[in-house]
Design an enzyme around this catalytic site. Structure first.
Site, short mmCIF file in Angstrom:
data_model
loop_
_atom_site.label_atom_id
_atom_site.label_comp_id
_atom_site.label_asym_id
_atom_site.label_seq_id
_atom_site.Cartn_x
_atom_site.Cartn_y
_atom_site.Cartn_z
N LYS A 29 94.11 -24.04 -26.92
CA LYS A 29 95.14 -23.69 -27.91
C LYS A 29 95.76 -24.93 -28.54
CE LYS A 29 96.05 -18.94 -26.90
NZ LYS A 29 97.00 -17.87 -26.61
N LYS A 39 88.90 -11.17 -32.46
CA LYS A 39 89.59 -10.93 -33.73
C LYS A 39 89.57 -12.17 -34.63
CE LYS A 39 93.70 -11.78 -31.10
NZ LYS A 39 93.72 -11.32 -29.75
N LYS A 56 81.73 -14.06 -27.72
CA LYS A 56 82.28 -12.71 -27.54
C LYS A 56 82.95 -12.19 -28.80
CE LYS A 56 86.96 -13.43 -25.98
NZ LYS A 56 88.06 -12.92 -25.21
P1 ATP Z 1 90.76 -13.39 -28.85
O1 ATP Z 1 90.11 -12.53 -29.89
O2 ATP Z 1 91.86 -14.26 -29.35
O3 ATP Z 1 89.76 -14.10 -27.97
P2 ATP Z 1 90.94 -11.06 -27.42
O4 ATP Z 1 90.83 -10.13 -28.56
O5 ATP Z 1 89.74 -11.36 -26.60
O6 ATP Z 1 91.54 -12.40 -27.91
P3 ATP Z 1 92.51 -10.77 -25.11
O7 ATP Z 1 93.98 -10.54 -25.11
O8 ATP Z 1 92.02 -12.12 -24.68
O9 ATP Z 1 92.03 -10.41 -26.53
O10 ATP Z 1 91.79 -9.69 -24.23
C1 ATP Z 1 92.33 -8.49 -23.81
C2 ATP Z 1 91.38 -7.80 -22.88
O11 ATP Z 1 90.19 -7.41 -23.56
C3 ATP Z 1 90.95 -8.70 -21.73
O12 ATP Z 1 90.89 -7.94 -20.55
C4 ATP Z 1 89.57 -9.15 -22.14
O13 ATP Z 1 88.75 -9.42 -21.03
C5 ATP Z 1 89.05 -7.96 -22.93
N1 ATP Z 1 88.11 -8.40 -23.96
C6 ATP Z 1 88.41 -9.13 -25.05
N2 ATP Z 1 87.32 -9.35 -25.81
C7 ATP Z 1 86.29 -8.73 -25.18
C8 ATP Z 1 84.90 -8.59 -25.47
N3 ATP Z 1 84.37 -9.10 -26.57
N4 ATP Z 1 84.14 -7.88 -24.61
C9 ATP Z 1 84.68 -7.33 -23.51
N5 ATP Z 1 85.97 -7.44 -23.17
C10 ATP Z 1 86.79 -8.12 -24.00
#
Ligand code: ATP
Ligand code: LTN
Length: 338
Positions: free
Chosen positions: A118, A203, A200
């Site tokens: 970050k 957003k 992965k």
């Molecule tokens: P960012 O997009 O900024 O990486 P994020 O959308 O991944 O953030 P988080 O708050 O990190 O959101 O994740 C919330 C939950 O969703 C966590 O339990 C994370 O493991 C799950 N998660 C997020 N992205 C994925 C993905 N692509 N596949 C499976 N699980 C996910």
């Protein structure tokens, strides 16, 4: 009721309302959480205190916090069976967060990879909250004496630090906190981005990310443009190393339809990617349709949402208060007379 709840193990997790929920959050997290309500005493919250470690637009933050709650419910988290709340409504989080800052070492916080990431992304706003983010997360977890914390791979380091903080505090003051464990669900796909299947779904890449509130047209468009592979074979076959794009689409299709990879391979034998991609899009549209419609209905019902988050905060506060009182006593604060 109190007794049965006490005998259940406690499960707790939070998501920052810093973006709208997407298919990765749904298939990898929230959809699975909905299946845990009978077996565990579950707490889920919108981590709004955490989200301001990165600059937010206030109106957007408010809208997304409520929209996220509506989407949790639409994904199957029943507010009668789960405690759903907004982190800033339970002031004990900020209070215990401060205390735990005093039991978390500078060196430990400096080693957190999310902090380093970050810092690189927000070079113009490396604030104190970003640095002490993990102590607040430890407070979130330890306040509820959580047994399990369902999180993705990226949050494991924060969970480890939470355990270290709990053990440290317990060693100084005697048994105060339950030492939690990360919980990796038995089922739960890791969904990759549609435009870049080696990282992965996130957003931060909106083109390759399917949001739960996207319209059917939007979803269809995103799947049509999904990256498959540069090979000319155009054959639907599960080979993650060779064909990560196709493997990801197969995982998504399998998650939403319940079909196995063999069944999918058979279904699309001789049909090629031209038929496969829109079919995955269609299946996702149908899977998300009830979620989207229900979320929109709930979002429009402000009185209901308010009732849910009020009830959630009251229930959460009652538990959080007990732990905080114990901690205040242990560290030597004079008891509050009112
Ligand atoms: P960012 O997009 O900024 O990486 P994020 O959308 O991944 O953030 P988080 O708050 O990190 O959101 O994740 C919330 C939950 O969703 C966590 O339990 C994370 O493991 C799950 N998660 C997020 N992205 C994925 C993905 N692509 N596949 C499976 N699980 C996910
Ligand atoms: N840091 C987490 C969100 C989060 C959390 C928590 C998760 C804040 N507090 C407590 C589990 C338990 C994230 O960015 N996904």
């Amino acid at each position: 009721m109190e007794n049965t709840e006490l005998s259940k193990k406690v499960m707790l997790s939070g998501i920052q309302p810093s973006g709208d929920l997407h298919l990765g959050n749904y298939l990898g997290a929230v959809k699975n959480w909905a299946t845990l309500a009978e077996e565990f005493d579950c707490y889920y919250f919108m981590a709004d205190l955490h989200s301001i470690t990165v600059r937010q637009n206030p109106a957007e933050l408010r809208r997304r916090s409520l929209a996220q709650l509506a989407q949790y419910i639409a994904c199957g988290l029943d507010p009668e069976k789960n405690t759903l709340f907004i982190q800033s409504h339970v002031h004990e989080h900020a209070e215990l967060g401060w205390i735990l800052n005093c039991y978390t070492m500078f060196g430990e916080l400096s080693r957190m990879t999310q902090f380093k990431d970050k810092c690189a992304k927000n070079a113009d706003n490396i604030n104190g909250g970003l640095f002490t983010y993990p102590s607040l997360m430890a407070a979130d977890i330890l306040l509820y004496q959580a047994d399990y914390v369902p999180v993705g791979e990226d949050q494991k380091q924060h969970c480890e630090l939470t355990r270290d903080i709990a053990v440290r505090f317990n060693n100084i003051y005697g048994e105060t906190f339950k030492v939690p464990e990360p919980y990796i669900p038995k089922v739960g796909a890791r969904i990759m981005g549609l435009m870049n299947p080696t990282s992965k779904m996130s957003k931060s890449d909106p083109q390759g990310c399917v949001f739960l509130l996207d319209s059917p047209e939007e979803i269809a468009r995103k799947f049509k443009r999904a990256v498959t592979d540069s090979d000319t074979e155009s054959c639907v076959r599960y080979a993650p190393a060779e064909k990560p794009g196709v493997a990801n689409l197969m995982s998504i299709y399998s998650s939403v339809t319940g079909k196995s990879f063999e069944e999918i391979e058979k279904e699309f034998q001789g049909k090629g990617y031209g038929a496969f991609k829109p079919a995955v899009g269609e299946a996702v549209i149908e899977a998300l349709r009830p979620v989207r419609e229900e979320a929109q209905r709930i979002m429009a019902d402000k009185a209901y949402l308010q009732q849910v988050y009020t009830q959630g905060a009251q229930k959460a506060s009652a538990v959080a208060r007990r732990t905080l009182r114990k901690v205040y006593k242990r560290v030597g604060f004079v008891e509050k007379p009112f």
